[in-house]
Design a protein around this motif. Structure first.
Motif, PDB file in Angstrom:
ATOM      1  N   LEU A 168      22.169 -45.465  49.572  1.00 53.38           N
ATOM      2  CA  LEU A 168      23.690 -44.513  50.454  1.00 53.38           C
ATOM      3  C   LEU A 168      23.290 -44.116  51.353  1.00 53.38           C
ATOM      4  O   LEU A 168      24.133 -43.686  51.790  1.00 53.38           O
ATOM      5  CB  LEU A 168      24.309 -44.073  48.378  1.00 53.38           C
ATOM      6  CG  LEU A 168      24.620 -44.667  47.326  1.00 53.38           C
ATOM      7  CD1 LEU A 168      24.325 -44.306  46.411  1.00 53.38           C
ATOM      8  CD2 LEU A 168      26.177 -45.663  48.500  1.00 53.38           C
ATOM      9  N   LEU A 169      22.605 -43.473  50.790  1.00 56.60           N
ATOM     10  CA  LEU A 169      21.750 -42.214  52.869  1.00 56.60           C
ATOM     11  C   LEU A 169      22.209 -43.177  53.930  1.00 56.60           C
ATOM     12  O   LEU A 169      22.537 -42.922  55.221  1.00 56.60           O
ATOM     13  CB  LEU A 169      20.863 -40.994  52.559  1.00 56.60           C
ATOM     14  CG  LEU A 169      19.930 -40.991  54.080  1.00 56.60           C
ATOM     15  CD1 LEU A 169      21.622 -39.875  54.608  1.00 56.60           C
ATOM     16  CD2 LEU A 169      18.497 -40.436  53.804  1.00 56.60           C
ATOM     17  N   ARG A 170      21.506 -44.623  53.932  1.00 58.08           N
ATOM     18  CA  ARG A 170      21.660 -44.835  55.470  1.00 58.08           C
ATOM     19  C   ARG A 170      23.194 -45.576  55.597  1.00 58.08           C
ATOM     20  O   ARG A 170      23.626 -45.346  56.473  1.00 58.08           O
ATOM     21  CB  ARG A 170      21.255 -46.194  54.646  1.00 58.08           C
ATOM     22  CG  ARG A 170      19.558 -46.642  54.261  1.00 58.08           C
ATOM     23  CD  ARG A 170      18.369 -47.802  54.527  1.00 58.08           C
ATOM     24  NE  ARG A 170      18.604 -48.454  55.659  1.00 58.08           N
ATOM     25  CZ  ARG A 170      17.440 -48.405  56.502  1.00 58.08           C
ATOM     26  NH1 ARG A 170      16.788 -47.418  56.578  1.00 58.08           N
ATOM     27  NH2 ARG A 170      18.383 -49.054  57.673  1.00 58.08           N
ATOM     28  N   HIS A 171      24.421 -45.896  54.528  1.00 54.13           N
ATOM     29  CA  HIS A 171      25.175 -45.962  54.527  1.00 54.13           C
ATOM     30  C   HIS A 171      26.094 -45.098  54.715  1.00 54.13           C
ATOM     31  O   HIS A 171      27.366 -45.382  56.098  1.00 54.13           O
ATOM     32  CB  HIS A 171      25.789 -46.978  52.890  1.00 54.13           C
ATOM     33  CG  HIS A 171      24.852 -48.651  53.052  1.00 54.13           C
ATOM     34  ND1 HIS A 171      25.199 -49.466  53.575  1.00 54.13           N
ATOM     35  CD2 HIS A 171      24.012 -48.389  52.631  1.00 54.13           C
ATOM     36  CE1 HIS A 171      24.706 -50.704  54.080  1.00 54.13           C
ATOM     37  NE2 HIS A 171      24.470 -49.968  52.809  1.00 54.13           N
ATOM     38  N   ASP A 216      21.876 -52.471  59.410  1.00 54.95           N
ATOM     39  CA  ASP A 216      21.561 -53.426  57.975  1.00 54.95           C
ATOM     40  C   ASP A 216      19.942 -53.744  57.654  1.00 54.95           C
ATOM     41  O   ASP A 216      19.480 -53.927  58.985  1.00 54.95           O
ATOM     42  CB  ASP A 216      22.576 -54.770  57.711  1.00 54.95           C
ATOM     43  CG  ASP A 216      23.346 -54.673  57.323  1.00 54.95           C
ATOM     44  OD1 ASP A 216      24.106 -53.127  57.083  1.00 54.95           O
ATOM     45  OD2 ASP A 216      24.644 -55.318  57.580  1.00 54.95           O
ATOM     46  N   ASP A 217      19.892 -53.598  57.053  1.00 57.16           N
ATOM     47  CA  ASP A 217      18.149 -53.664  56.984  1.00 57.16           C
ATOM     48  C   ASP A 217      18.428 -54.750  54.808  1.00 57.16           C
ATOM     49  O   ASP A 217      17.642 -54.086  54.120  1.00 57.16           O
ATOM     50  CB  ASP A 217      17.327 -52.964  56.677  1.00 57.16           C
ATOM     51  CG  ASP A 217      15.442 -53.037  56.373  1.00 57.16           C
ATOM     52  OD1 ASP A 217      15.771 -54.457  55.811  1.00 57.16           O
ATOM     53  OD2 ASP A 217      14.800 -52.906  56.797  1.00 57.16           O
ATOM     54  N   LEU A 239      23.861 -50.723  44.034  1.00 59.22           N
ATOM     55  CA  LEU A 239      23.964 -52.429  43.689  1.00 59.22           C
ATOM     56  C   LEU A 239      25.906 -52.577  44.428  1.00 59.22           C
ATOM     57  O   LEU A 239      25.272 -53.608  44.774  1.00 59.22           O
ATOM     58  CB  LEU A 239      23.278 -53.160  42.376  1.00 59.22           C
ATOM     59  CG  LEU A 239      22.442 -52.399  42.337  1.00 59.22           C
ATOM     60  CD1 LEU A 239      22.226 -52.161  40.349  1.00 59.22           C
ATOM     61  CD2 LEU A 239      21.902 -53.035  42.245  1.00 59.22           C
ATOM     62  N   LYS A 240      26.244 -52.200  43.934  1.00 58.65           N
ATOM     63  CA  LYS A 240      27.787 -52.981  44.611  1.00 58.65           C
ATOM     64  C   LYS A 240      27.560 -53.112  46.141  1.00 58.65           C
ATOM     65  O   LYS A 240      27.878 -53.591  46.738  1.00 58.65           O
ATOM     66  CB  LYS A 240      28.218 -52.111  44.362  1.00 58.65           C
ATOM     67  CG  LYS A 240      30.082 -52.624  44.574  1.00 58.65           C
ATOM     68  CD  LYS A 240      31.580 -51.907  43.978  1.00 58.65           C
ATOM     69  CE  LYS A 240      32.347 -52.163  44.161  1.00 58.65           C
ATOM     70  NZ  LYS A 240      33.737 -51.899  43.926  1.00 58.65           N
ATOM     71  N   MET A 241      26.989 -51.901  46.808  1.00 55.74           N
ATOM     72  CA  MET A 241      27.046 -51.682  48.401  1.00 55.74           C
ATOM     73  C   MET A 241      25.685 -52.816  49.520  1.00 55.74           C
ATOM     74  O   MET A 241      26.349 -52.720  49.989  1.00 55.74           O
ATOM     75  CB  MET A 241      26.238 -49.982  48.179  1.00 55.74           C
ATOM     76  CG  MET A 241      26.295 -49.723  49.771  1.00 55.74           C
ATOM     77  SD  MET A 241      27.771 -49.394  50.572  1.00 55.74           S
ATOM     78  CE  MET A 241      28.046 -47.354  49.807  1.00 55.74           C
ATOM     79  N   ILE A 242      25.085 -52.786  48.034  1.00 50.85           N
ATOM     80  CA  ILE A 242      24.329 -53.958  48.849  1.00 50.85           C
ATOM     81  C   ILE A 242      24.797 -55.373  48.308  1.00 50.85           C
ATOM     82  O   ILE A 242      24.260 -56.464  48.549  1.00 50.85           O
ATOM     83  CB  ILE A 242      22.392 -53.830  48.208  1.00 50.85           C
ATOM     84  CG1 ILE A 242      22.499 -54.063  47.018  1.00 50.85           C
ATOM     85  CG2 ILE A 242      22.348 -52.291  48.838  1.00 50.85           C
ATOM     86  CD1 ILE A 242      20.892 -53.355  46.761  1.00 50.85           C
ATOM     87  N   ASN A 284      30.209 -45.649  55.640  1.00 50.90           N
ATOM     88  CA  ASN A 284      30.458 -46.726  54.735  1.00 50.90           C
ATOM     89  C   ASN A 284      30.998 -47.336  55.530  1.00 50.90           C
ATOM     90  O   ASN A 284      31.671 -47.679  55.447  1.00 50.90           O
ATOM     91  CB  ASN A 284      30.922 -45.426  53.776  1.00 50.90           C
ATOM     92  CG  ASN A 284      31.676 -46.940  52.830  1.00 50.90           C
ATOM     93  OD1 ASN A 284      30.624 -48.034  52.445  1.00 50.90           O
ATOM     94  ND2 ASN A 284      32.854 -46.119  51.526  1.00 50.90           N
ATOM     95  N   PRO A 285      30.092 -47.851  56.833  1.00 48.60           N
ATOM     96  CA  PRO A 285      30.861 -49.042  57.609  1.00 48.60           C
ATOM     97  C   PRO A 285      31.288 -50.548  56.693  1.00 48.60           C
ATOM     98  O   PRO A 285      31.569 -50.982  56.770  1.00 48.60           O
ATOM     99  CB  PRO A 285      29.567 -49.939  58.141  1.00 48.60           C
ATOM    100  CG  PRO A 285      28.267 -48.961  57.677  1.00 48.60           C
ATOM    101  CD  PRO A 285      28.252 -48.011  56.667  1.00 48.60           C
ATOM    102  N   ARG A 286      30.677 -50.365  54.863  1.00 49.22           N
ATOM    103  CA  ARG A 286      31.017 -51.928  54.153  1.00 49.22           C
ATOM    104  C   ARG A 286      32.117 -51.772  53.089  1.00 49.22           C
ATOM    105  O   ARG A 286      32.585 -52.177  53.257  1.00 49.22           O
ATOM    106  CB  ARG A 286      30.151 -51.999  53.515  1.00 49.22           C
ATOM    107  CG  ARG A 286      28.743 -52.578  54.503  1.00 49.22           C
ATOM    108  CD  ARG A 286      27.626 -53.052  53.474  1.00 49.22           C
ATOM    109  NE  ARG A 286      26.789 -53.906  54.062  1.00 49.22           N
ATOM    110  CZ  ARG A 286      24.972 -53.681  53.540  1.00 49.22           C
ATOM    111  NH1 ARG A 286      25.047 -53.852  52.290  1.00 49.22           N
ATOM    112  NH2 ARG A 286      24.224 -53.984  54.464  1.00 49.22           N
TER     113      ARG A 286
END
Length: 655
Positions: free
Chosen positions: A56-59, A65-66, A107-110, A198-200
């Protein structure tokens, strides 16, 4: 080892050749894990919270993306999801709503489908517990950052608090080191009402109950009067915050930035703990620092160094433990003896020596300004926050090596400075905390922000015992004022059943082992009532299989005692070391414990263990030290062999 042999061991003791064979295999395995520069470091695993927060920090930062890293972290989180549908705080533990909300969000984020079976089970468990609105303060802050919850649902701590004088009742210097480093950058995020990128565009409204949850019940660690007072203050701050003078706010934010930047600690990170590191990165981002800015960049690299990457899984550690691991391995190898083991221990101690902090006066000096620095940190580097537990263990290992290996005067200065710093941070009640002296402003645990009940670093029996062990091993007289005060503290802390609470290890077994080692080093033998009661308690809680175990559930607020659990390698070793410190090497229970270790040694020469036997914050945060089942059982086997061979009843060292 068969049940027949276990009974034989109880009757006549474990044959020394069998103990020696198991010890040799474990020593060879541990030597193979030493790093090229001489140190050891093992994985330090917590619950689902930090791996989820890492994603969540990355987002939050909208980093590139990784997919491969997200795949591996997702695999890890799905594997540790429990049968109850959510995520626990330790292996086999009960459902925890805060860890579960973060894991589900991650998990929803990924890309996990919310209608997938594992997600539906997690969502049902979260809603059954009242929904995401019932999560703890840190989780609600994350939800506010993502716009899932309004900021007014988060306790208010105005950033201007950093400008208050030290005499003020709520002041950073009165909080624990971990609270300071986590809170200061968080104050900036709260003041600026930061919003994750939160780009997604992933949201989790489905985790909130249809009706707003009833007001959260007061946490059981709080006192009604203090809690009511601070809740009233919080309500007043929420009303007053929009009226705060802008120049004062800018000044306070600048003070926070200065605090963080001074303590950035290179690639070892702010406070060398994940939450503080992540908050520092988000703070710099919120203030407009570009990714390439040196301060933000190094803060971000520190976070990355906590990742554990495997072929199919990955997770993020809360911190790393190289000084602690290396010092304890050195003790175990010095106990094991033999040229390869002692040579490896010598290399480990040489690696430790330059990590001693001899120049910088860290935050601890606010209350002990006249004490010279001289401690070691838990991590590779953390000069503002050395800790007393590590320092005592390192000093004892160096002192033992100085005597056992005839190292001349190589370690004299390091030992003297470490002992001086440790003695200088003894609290007024005779005990020692982990990082500060007299950090006992207990009313602060009633502020709404402190719902985890761990805002402070008061003296504890386990750390105090280690400091007593160190002083005694170095020759401190039992009747010296500081030793008398320390022994009196341990006597006051002993529970009615004979055990001691273990703040940093699970739990009463850990605390009792620590205290028994200290009392032995101080010259109190098995006839001393304090020692006798503790040894009898350890004997009484031995499991039928010959080992010892204790569950994390024993961290009840009322300190009501040991929670029986299946035997583990590390807790069995602690119990055995404690009993041998009490002079019980020839007791049948010790033989059965040694037999249990030999029976459960695996093909690698070490011991498997999934149980969490380390403490972070009681009732809130637990740790699985991957090194504990590797070096503590070896240590216990070696001590058993040594005492039996020499026909001694008690060890001569502080640990």
């Amino acid at each position: 080892m068969t049940e027949t042999l276990l009974h034989a061991a109880a009757a006549a003791g474990v044959p020394l050749d069998e103990a020696e064979a198991g010890l040799r295999r474990a020593t060879e395995a541990l030597l193979g894990l030493q790093r090229e520069d001489g140190h050891w470091v093992f994985e330090l695993e917590a619950d689902a919270t930090i791996p989820a927060e890492y994603v969540l920090l990355r987002h939050h930062l909208a980093e590139p993306d990784d997919p491969e890293l997200e795949r591996r972290i997702g695999a890890y989180l799905r594997r540790i999801q429990a049968a109850h549908g959510g995520w626990p705080l330790f292996h086999g533990g009960a459902f925890d709503i805060s860890a579960s909300v973060k894991a589900y969000f991650c998990l929803k984020m990924i890309g996990d489908d919310p209608e997938a079976p594992h997600m539906r089970r997690a969502r049902a468990a979260i809603l059954a517990a009242g929904g995401a609105g019932r999560a703890n303060v840190f989780t609600r802050i994350l939800l506010a950052l993502y716009g899932e919850m309004p900021w007014h649902r988060v306790p208010t701590i105005p950033v201007e608090m950093v400008l208050l004088p030290r005499w003020f009742p709520v002041h950073l210097s009165k909080m624990s080191y971990w609270a300071r480093t986590v809170l200061v950058p968080l104050l900036v995020l709260q003041a600026l009402r930061v919003r994750a990128r939160n780009p997604r565009g992933v949201r989790i409204p489905e985790l909130f109950a249809a009706r707003r949850a009833r007001r959260r019940r007061m946490r059981t660690h709080r006192k009604p009067g203090w809690a009511a007072f601070f809740n009233t203050v919080d309500a007043g701050l929420k009303l007053a915050e929009p009226l705060w003078p802008e120049p004062l706010r800018r000044r306070a934010i600048a003070r926070c930035v200065d605090f963080v930047t001074e303590r950035l600690n290179g690639e070892d990170g702010l406070g060398a703990i994940y939450p503080a590191m992540a908050n520092a990165v988000m703070m710099y981002d919120a203030l407009g620092y570009p990714p390439e800015h040196p301060d933000r960049a190094i803060a971000r690299r520190a976070v990355e160094k906590l990742l554990v990457l495997r072929e199919e899984e990955a997770y993020c550690q809360p911190c790393v433990s190289p000084v602690w691991d290396t010092a304890l391995v050195c003790h175990a190898l010095l106990e094991a003896g033999g040229e390869p083991a002692t040579a490896a221990a010598t290399r480990g101690l040489a690696w430790l020596k330059p990590l001693q902090e001899l120049e910088l006066k860290g935050d601890w000096a606010a209350w002990r300004p006249d004490v010279r620095p001289g401690g070691w940190a838990f991590q590779y580097r953390n000069p503002h926050y050395p800790d007393l537990d590590d320092t005592a263990v390192v000093v004892m290992a160096m002192d033992r090596a100085r005597d056992q290996l005839r190292l001349g005067r190589n370690y004299d200065e390091a030992i003297a400075r470490g002992a001086e710093w440790t003695a200088g941070l003894q609290s007024r009640d005779g005990g020692w905390g982990a990082f500060d002296a007299d950090n006992i402003h207990h009313y602060l645990n009633n502020i709404p922000f402190a719902d985890h009940g761990a805002l402070l670093d008061p003296p504890t029996a386990d750390v105090s015992a280690r400091c007593v062990s160190m002083l005694a091993q170095l020759g401190e007289a039992q009747d010296s004022p500081r030793m008398r005060a320390a022994l009196d503290y341990l006597e006051r802390e002993q529970a009615a059943d004979g055990s001691w609470f273990g703040r940093w290890g699970v739990n009463y077994i850990y605390g009792t082992w620590s205290a028994l080692c200290a009392l032995n080093a101080a010259g109190l033998d098995g006839a001393t009532p304090m020692v006798r009661k503790a040894a009898d308690w350890l004997l009484a809680i031995q499991n039928p299989d010959g080992g010892w175990g204790e569950g994390c559930e024993s961290y009840r607020l009322d300190h009501s005692g040991h929670e029986p659990a299946p035997s583990t390698a590390s807790q069995t070793a602690w119990a055995l070391l404690g009993l041998m410190a009490a002079g019980e090497v020839d007791h049948p229970a010790v033989a059965r414990g040694i037999a249990w270790l030999l029976h459960n040694q695996d093909e690698t020469g070490l011991w498997p263990q999934e149980a969490f036997t380390g403490g972070g914050f009681p009732r809130v945060f637990y740790l699985r030290y991957h090194g504990y089942p590797k070096f503590f059982p070896l240590w216990a086997l070696a001590r058993y062999r040594n005492l039996r061979q020499a026909n001694h009843t008690r060890p001569a060292h502080g640990m």
